[in-house]
Motif scaffolding. Structure first.
Motif, PDB file in Angstrom:
ATOM      1  N   LEU A   1       0.625  -1.394   0.197  1.00  0.00           N
ATOM      2  CA  LEU A   1      -0.203  -0.497  -0.212  1.00  0.00           C
ATOM      3  C   LEU A   1       0.395   1.019   0.023  1.00  0.00           C
ATOM      4  O   LEU A   1       1.852   1.476   0.741  1.00  0.00           O
ATOM      5  N   LEU A   2       0.444   2.011  -0.730  1.00  0.00           N
ATOM      6  CA  LEU A   2       1.226   3.462  -0.196  1.00  0.00           C
ATOM      7  C   LEU A   2       0.247   4.887  -0.471  1.00  0.00           C
ATOM      8  O   LEU A   2      -1.034   4.641  -0.894  1.00  0.00           O
ATOM      9  N   GLY A   3       0.611   5.322   0.511  1.00  0.00           N
ATOM     10  CA  GLY A   3      -0.181   6.509   0.736  1.00  0.00           C
ATOM     11  C   GLY A   3       0.148   7.113   2.630  1.00  0.00           C
ATOM     12  O   GLY A   3       0.829   6.878   2.914  1.00  0.00           O
ATOM     13  N   SER A   4      -0.442   7.845   2.422  1.00  0.00           N
ATOM     14  CA  SER A   4      -0.278   8.864   3.920  1.00  0.00           C
ATOM     15  C   SER A   4      -0.927   8.498   4.780  1.00  0.00           C
ATOM     16  O   SER A   4      -0.928   9.091   6.013  1.00  0.00           O
ATOM     17  N   ASP A   5      -2.665   8.894   4.847  1.00  0.00           N
ATOM     18  CA  ASP A   5      -3.268   8.989   5.547  1.00  0.00           C
ATOM     19  C   ASP A   5      -3.655   8.258   6.521  1.00  0.00           C
ATOM     20  O   ASP A   5      -4.055   6.606   5.817  1.00  0.00           O
TER      21      ASP A   5
ATOM     22  N   VAL B   1       2.890  11.152  -6.574  1.00  0.00           N
ATOM     23  CA  VAL B   1       3.028  10.777  -5.277  1.00  0.00           C
ATOM     24  C   VAL B   1       2.947  11.762  -4.754  1.00  0.00           C
ATOM     25  O   VAL B   1       2.255  11.885  -3.964  1.00  0.00           O
ATOM     26  N   ASN B   2       4.485  12.225  -4.880  1.00  0.00           N
ATOM     27  CA  ASN B   2       5.006  12.719  -3.877  1.00  0.00           C
ATOM     28  C   ASN B   2       4.021  14.623  -4.236  1.00  0.00           C
ATOM     29  O   ASN B   2       3.582  14.776  -2.463  1.00  0.00           O
ATOM     30  N   ARG B   3       3.547  14.654  -4.412  1.00  0.00           N
ATOM     31  CA  ARG B   3       3.379  16.394  -4.622  1.00  0.00           C
ATOM     32  C   ARG B   3       1.552  15.633  -3.893  1.00  0.00           C
ATOM     33  O   ARG B   3       0.708  16.674  -2.460  1.00  0.00           O
ATOM     34  N   HIS B   4       1.189  14.394  -3.369  1.00  0.00           N
ATOM     35  CA  HIS B   4      -0.342  14.263  -3.140  1.00  0.00           C
ATOM     36  C   HIS B   4       0.129  13.101  -1.913  1.00  0.00           C
ATOM     37  O   HIS B   4      -0.010  12.978  -1.067  1.00  0.00           O
TER      38      HIS B   4
END
Ligand code: FMN
Length: 342
Positions: A86-90, A120-123
């Motif tokens: 998985l890739l995400g920040s939330d 991806v990094n911008r988000h």
């Protein structure tokens, strides 16, 4: 590897002993729980769980029994486990999608904090999390708490975003959040894929953590493997582009580990037959032109390290017809390829 290593590729790369486990392309998590089809697309191995015959050979130590007591992870047809990434920040969205993955049959999860892609990094995904170890901690902790202790959550980081000042803090944050293992790609995000990989930095991290640390970055040959192991002190390494450039690199390393001897270099016929097998699998579901693009992509990964692949790439780069392309791959010499536009 996103856009490159799919289930067919994982299948082919794990047919000979070498890999202990593999990872899917990342599933991008933003704010919603994703539908099952997204997980199945990234990890079709969830749908037809292979009965792993080779699990006893797995050395990662990450596979736990699931609640029903059965050890049945999604795996390649040769039985090599596939970890869903998985890739995400939330944290909440990651936790919800971790739950979803488990419901669909995953028994391990990997979190990507290394992706350097601008979009991806911008988000706020991938390597952008390396700017704030506290956020990275919260993401890992949320996923680990959501899935429970019996499910190993692993993480992948780089050495930092623009510099290495937070490398150790990020690694420690991943461990504190509950990561069972950490893969470290030995470059910062801003270093992209430029050599060198700073393997000695992985060693600095490894000695400060109690979870297993896996060295990654620029392992193209047996010699690189030795160097990466020596400088990082890691027992295990992760292969990326090197496994595409030489699909026998993992078996080569394994063979050396078991016997102390080298396997011969990968021959062109071996490469051609692997690429042909890949095409045969892909053409069942994809248009021929797309399959040609995928073959060119793989050949492109091979050509930097293999003169024969470079010659074939040069001779075949304008060909768009799949059968002509396959013919060219299987000709005994590159000069025998009738280069024509199709
Ligand atoms: C085209 C491409 C796609 C990638 N996609 C992913 C990915 O989805 N997940 C991931 O963890 N790493 C991904 N990576 C990073 C690789 O896994 C690896 O960490 C990196 O390439 C360094 O290792 P290498 O020098 O052996 O390739 C990708 C790399 C490339 C070049």
């Amino acid at each position: 590897m996103e856009g490159v290593i799919d289930a067919h590729c994982r299948d082919l790369l794990t047919r000979e002993a070498g890999f202990d486990w593999t990872v899917t392309e990342f599933v991008r998590v933003v704010d919603a729980r994703l539908p099952p089809r997204v997980f199945y697309k990234h990890c079709p191995e969830l749908l037809h769980k292979n009965c792993p015959e080779l699990l006893h050979k797995n050395r990662s130590g990450l596979l736990h029994k699931n609640r029903s007591g059965l050890l049945n992870p999604p795996a390649t047809p040769s039985g090599i486990p596939v970890h869903l990434q998985l890739l995400g920040s939330d944290p909440d969205a990651l936790a919800a999608n971790a739950h979803q993955a488990l419901r669909l049959g995953a028994i391990s999860l990997d979190l990507n904090f290394g992706c350097p892609a601008k979009l991806v990094n911008r988000h706020d995904g991938g390597a952008s999390m390396l700017r704030d170890p506290e956020r990275l901690y919260r993401a890992v902790d949320a996923v680990q708490s959501a899935v429970g202790d019996h499910i190993p959550v692993t993480a992948k980081i780089r050495l930092g975003f623009s510099d290495r000042r937070l490398a150790l803090a990020c690694a420690q944050a991943a461990e504190a959040g509950g990561a069972a293992q950490l893969v470290v790609h030995a470059r910062t995000r801003n270093e992209g894929y430029r050599p060198p990989a700073h393997w000695e930095w992985i060693g600095r991290i490894r000695t400060r953590l109690s979870i297993p640390v896996v060295a990654n970055g620029d392992i193209w040959s047996l010699e690189d493997y030795w160097k990466a192991r020596t400088l990082s002190g890691c027992r295990d390494v992760m292969l990326g582009r090197g496994a595409l450039a030489d699909p026998w690199l993992a078996p080569r390393i394994r063979h050396w580990q078991l016997t102390g001897h080298r396997l011969p270099p990968t021959s062109w016929p071996q490469r051609a037959s692997l690429l042909s097998a890949y095409a045969a699998m892909q053409r069942n579901t994809l248009p021929d032109k797309v399959v040609v693009s995928l073959l060119k992509q793989w050949l492109n990964h091979m050509r930097a390290r293999n003169p024969e692949a470079a010659q074939r790439f040069q001779a075949l780069r304008r060909i768009t017809d799949l059968d002509t392309f396959l013919d060219g791959l299987n000709q005994p010499t590159p000069s025998a390829i009738a280069v024509g536009q199709s």
